[in-house]
Design an enzyme around this catalytic site. Sequence first.
Site, short mmCIF file in Angstrom:
data_model
loop_
_atom_site.label_atom_id
_atom_site.label_comp_id
_atom_site.label_asym_id
_atom_site.label_seq_id
_atom_site.Cartn_x
_atom_site.Cartn_y
_atom_site.Cartn_z
N TYR A 1 13.72 -13.47 -19.55
CA TYR A 1 13.88 -12.04 -19.21
C TYR A 1 12.50 -11.36 -19.11
O TYR A 1 12.23 -10.63 -18.15
CB TYR A 1 14.76 -11.31 -20.25
N ARG B 1 8.86 -2.90 -30.55
CA ARG B 1 8.71 -1.50 -30.93
C ARG B 1 9.96 -0.68 -30.64
O ARG B 1 10.35 0.20 -31.40
CB ARG B 1 7.51 -0.91 -30.17
N ARG C 1 21.21 -1.11 -25.30
CA ARG C 1 20.50 -2.26 -24.72
C ARG C 1 20.00 -3.14 -25.85
O ARG C 1 19.51 -2.64 -26.86
CB ARG C 1 19.28 -1.76 -23.91
N PHE D 1 -9.17 -3.17 -16.48
CA PHE D 1 -7.76 -2.96 -16.11
C PHE D 1 -6.84 -3.95 -16.83
O PHE D 1 -5.76 -3.59 -17.32
CB PHE D 1 -7.62 -3.09 -14.59
C1 D61 Z 1 -2.92 -7.08 -16.26
C2 D61 Z 1 -2.78 -5.70 -16.28
C3 D61 Z 1 -1.53 -5.13 -16.37
C4 D61 Z 1 -0.41 -5.93 -16.47
C5 D61 Z 1 -0.56 -7.33 -16.47
C6 D61 Z 1 -1.82 -7.89 -16.36
C7 D61 Z 1 0.57 -8.14 -16.55
C8 D61 Z 1 1.80 -7.57 -16.62
C9 D61 Z 1 1.97 -6.21 -16.63
C10 D61 Z 1 0.87 -5.38 -16.55
C11 D61 Z 1 3.34 -5.63 -16.71
C12 D61 Z 1 3.61 -5.17 -18.11
C13 D61 Z 1 4.89 -4.49 -18.31
C14 D61 Z 1 4.90 -3.98 -19.75
C15 D61 Z 1 5.51 -2.64 -19.87
N1 D61 Z 1 6.91 -2.77 -19.65
C16 D61 Z 1 7.59 -2.00 -18.79
O1 D61 Z 1 7.04 -1.15 -18.12
C17 D61 Z 1 9.08 -2.28 -18.70
O2 D61 Z 1 9.50 -2.35 -17.36
C18 D61 Z 1 9.24 -3.60 -16.75
C19 D61 Z 1 9.65 -3.56 -15.28
C20 D61 Z 1 8.73 -2.68 -14.45
C21 D61 Z 1 7.30 -3.15 -14.50
C22 D61 Z 1 6.45 -2.09 -13.96
C23 D61 Z 1 4.96 -2.34 -14.03
C24 D61 Z 1 4.29 -2.12 -15.20
C25 D61 Z 1 2.92 -2.21 -15.25
C26 D61 Z 1 2.20 -2.51 -14.09
C27 D61 Z 1 2.90 -2.74 -12.89
C28 D61 Z 1 4.27 -2.66 -12.87
C29 D61 Z 1 2.16 -2.99 -11.72
C30 D61 Z 1 0.80 -3.03 -11.74
C31 D61 Z 1 0.11 -2.80 -12.93
C32 D61 Z 1 0.81 -2.56 -14.10
C33 D61 Z 1 9.87 -1.24 -19.48
O3 D61 Z 1 9.73 0.01 -18.88
C34 D61 Z 1 9.62 1.06 -19.79
C35 D61 Z 1 9.74 2.34 -19.03
O4 D61 Z 1 10.73 2.50 -18.31
O5 D61 Z 1 8.83 3.17 -19.15
C36 D61 Z 1 11.30 -1.70 -19.52
O6 D61 Z 1 12.16 -1.11 -18.88
O7 D61 Z 1 11.50 -2.68 -20.23
MG MG Z 2 13.69 -2.01 -17.62
#
Ligand code: D61
Ligand code: MG
Length: 416
Positions: free
Chosen positions: A172, A219, A229, A289
């Site tokens: 997931y 968290r 959820r 970043f």
């Molecule tokens: C380097 C820098 C940033 C990185 C990385 C490597 C590798 C992975 C990620 C960022 C993604 C980390 C996601 C962790 C936070 N989780 C969420 O936001 C959850 O949603 C996941 C699905 C949408 C992902 C969106 C995303 C997040 C960060 C990014 C990106 C896309 C694109 C580019 C850069 C960073 C979480 O959402 C919480 C909410 O609704 O606020 C959930 O629903 O579980």
């Molecule tokens: Mg989500």
Amino acid sequence: MASAILASLFHPSEVLALVQYKLAPKTKYNYSNDKARERLYYHLNMTSRSFAAVIQDLDEELKDAICLFYLVLRGLDTIEDDMTIDLETKIPYLKTFHEIIYQKGWTFTKNGPNEKDRQLLVEFDVIIEGFLKLKPAYQTIIADITKRMGNGMAHYATAGIHVNTTADYDEYCHYVAGLVGLGLSEMFSACGFESPMVAKRKDLSNSMGLFLQKTNITRDYLEDLRDNRRFWPQEIWGLYAEKMEDLVKPENCDKAKQCLSHMVWNAMGHIKDVLEYLEMIKNPSCFKFCAIPQVMAIATLNMLHTNYKIFTHENIKIRKGETVWLMKESDSIDKVAAIFRLYAREINNKSDPLDPHFVNIGVACGEIEQICVDKYPGSTAELARLQAGVMAGTSGSIITAAVVVAGAIAFKSTFA
Ligand code: D61
Ligand code: MG
């Protein structure tokens, strides 16, 4: 600002970082000569607390592409997260979202009124317009990741399917966060900022996302439970309670704490990969970043460890001063390794010898220390410097007092 300084009173380096941050020029980003672009960054700042700052500091070549990567996936996630949308409606949107992003003018108004990022989808035509202006190579990477993430989300949204085993938990998290890591690595290599090796290391890219997502899931126990959820895997919580919601019952306090340290230990399993990934990243703007979200995650994990509050309070966060300090310090692998060592030691010091994961967590912390000593010897001097700053002893307090006075003067001169 004043309350943030107060919260960091015993952390002189945080006070300093807060004051510097407050005094830094404010008009760094100005998009007003391009109305469409201004709107994109408006949505980025509205939908992200932590990623907006690091994305806007990227080099121009990648900035818009990664901003749109974020906004597209945030749109998809806003459909996934909305528990007021029934599954027959939700699943087709998740599965076809990678096609929707090519449909000029598409918007979505079926989110519940309380969904936090509802407005992003109401104005999603703006995002699509921006997406279609990107270089085709970036569009392809974004669409491919969106397709795979949407299908993965659809799988886990399907009635009756939940996060059962720890393998499901990894799967997931791969769909919703690991894939972001894969897409970002492809972009870094595609634009020539990083070597082709970065895109090839899909295992390490995946771990970058898993460490962030697992920290959030640990968290957000209470918030997610409130919305019905469940992302903690049954294979873990099942060892401590009959039902996941039983962990919050006061009589299960000890079991809940044990379950929490199991989750913390599980997340720590990705740190080795995170350091190895960051070691590959050479472009300074890509490095910050990538590094900032990871150091914020280990700081958060440290705050969660042995903290029963996660079962009773939503929205527990690290201090603003700590965030600003971490953002300032995360600019080289030696400094990032030092930050990981600092928090690994704090995590280890907090561990309860009676906890069943006491030894596991101790070993994980020891491994982080060992890897850093072997591979990033410069982190030892950085660690000493950081520890001088976080120290709350007598000299620390004297420094604090001096910095607070400086801060008060700066505060006055900013607002007077
Ligand atoms: C380097 C820098 C940033 C990185 C990385 C490597 C590798 C992975 C990620 C960022 C993604 C980390 C996601 C962790 C936070 N989780 C969420 O936001 C959850 O949603 C996941 C699905 C949408 C992902 C969106 C995303 C997040 C960060 C990014 C990106 C896309 C694109 C580019 C850069 C960073 C979480 O959402 C919480 C909410 O609704 O606020 C959930 O629903 O579980
Ligand atoms: Mg989500």
